[in-house]
Motif scaffolding. Structure first.
Motif: not given
Length: 258
Positions: A163-182
């Protein structure tokens, strides 16, 4: 490099000291060769009992050293150099931990293998926050501390680490998508896609380790081996993605945006 080495070393030593107490005795980890599809070779030394799954850990060390010594154009960017060096040192240290786990099949290295994964993934959002807002050591320390403490979920439930790992991976991917879009461009988009693809390969190939072993191409170089190759590539393309933004920030001055 000295401050990065000090901070990574202190964090690692604290985790190692705690892992060698009785705190994590009830954490469920795999400590048998049956967990891996690669067959152990009895005639080889214990540190090469599973030769391919062991030697692949050199990839983390080599890749980490490569990025650690990428120091061109960082003379006036001390914070940016620190972000890169911490991530590189994490990669260098992660390889030996996995190798010791395979060599000894002991509970403590298996716990550390899981535990160290979390702050490594957490460093990606920290680095992205630095890209967008500049260096804020309090934020970096808080994120890494929360990441380290999140391993306590493994004490609560057998799937706590997952559960902890899934949350970490998801956060990294979401942050990556956001900075890429911006703020991203075509180059950063390519790096992000390659990092995300490598991350998917890392997860899927590891889960299908035994299933793929029924097929001849995966009977020696198993799914677990290739998952580690994908993990090294995930590290590498994350470096490419995040360091590329340094060039962009010099043009757009993102460090001053909120």
């Amino acid at each position: 490099m000295k401050s990065a080495l000090f901070h990574v070393s202190v964090g690692a030593f604290v985790c190692i000291a705690l892992a060698n107490t009785n705190i994590f005795n009830n954490v469920v980890v795999d400590v048998t060769y049956d967990h891996y599809a690669e067959k152990p070779v009895d005639t080889l030394p214990f540190f090469l009992a599973m030769p391919f799954n062991s030697i692949v850990n050199l990839g983390y060390i080599c890749m980490g050293l490569y990025w650690l010594f990428q120091r061109d154009n960082y003379q006036k960017d001390v914070a940016g150099l620190y972000m890169k060096d911490v991530f590189a040192l994490m990669a260098i240290g992660y390889g030996p931990i996995q190798w010791v786990r395979l060599s000894t099949l002991r509970h403590t290295p298996a716990v550390l293998d899981q535990w160290f994964t979390l702050p490594i993934f957490a460093w990606v959002p920290v680095w992205i926050h630095f890209i967008e807002h500049g260096w804020r050591p309090g934020y970096a320390a808080a994120v890494e501390l929360c990441s380290v403490l999140s391993y306590a979920l493994a004490l609560v439930h057998d799937l706590g680490f997952d559960v902890a790992l899934v949350c970490h991976v998801a956060m990294a991917l979401l942050k990556g998508v956001r900075v890429q879009v911006r703020h991203g461009d075509a180059h950063s988009r390519r790096y992000f896609c390659l990092a995300a693809l490598s991350c998917s390969g890392f997860v899927i190939l590891k889960l299908l380790d035994h299933t793929l072993a029924h097929y001849r191409p995966f009977q020696h170089l198993t799914g677990h081996f290739w998952s580690k190759v994908c993990d090294v590539l995930q590290f590498h393309y994350s470096f490419c993605f995040l360091t590329h933004f340094r060039a962009i920030t010099h043009k757009t001055d993102l460090s001053k945006t909120k």
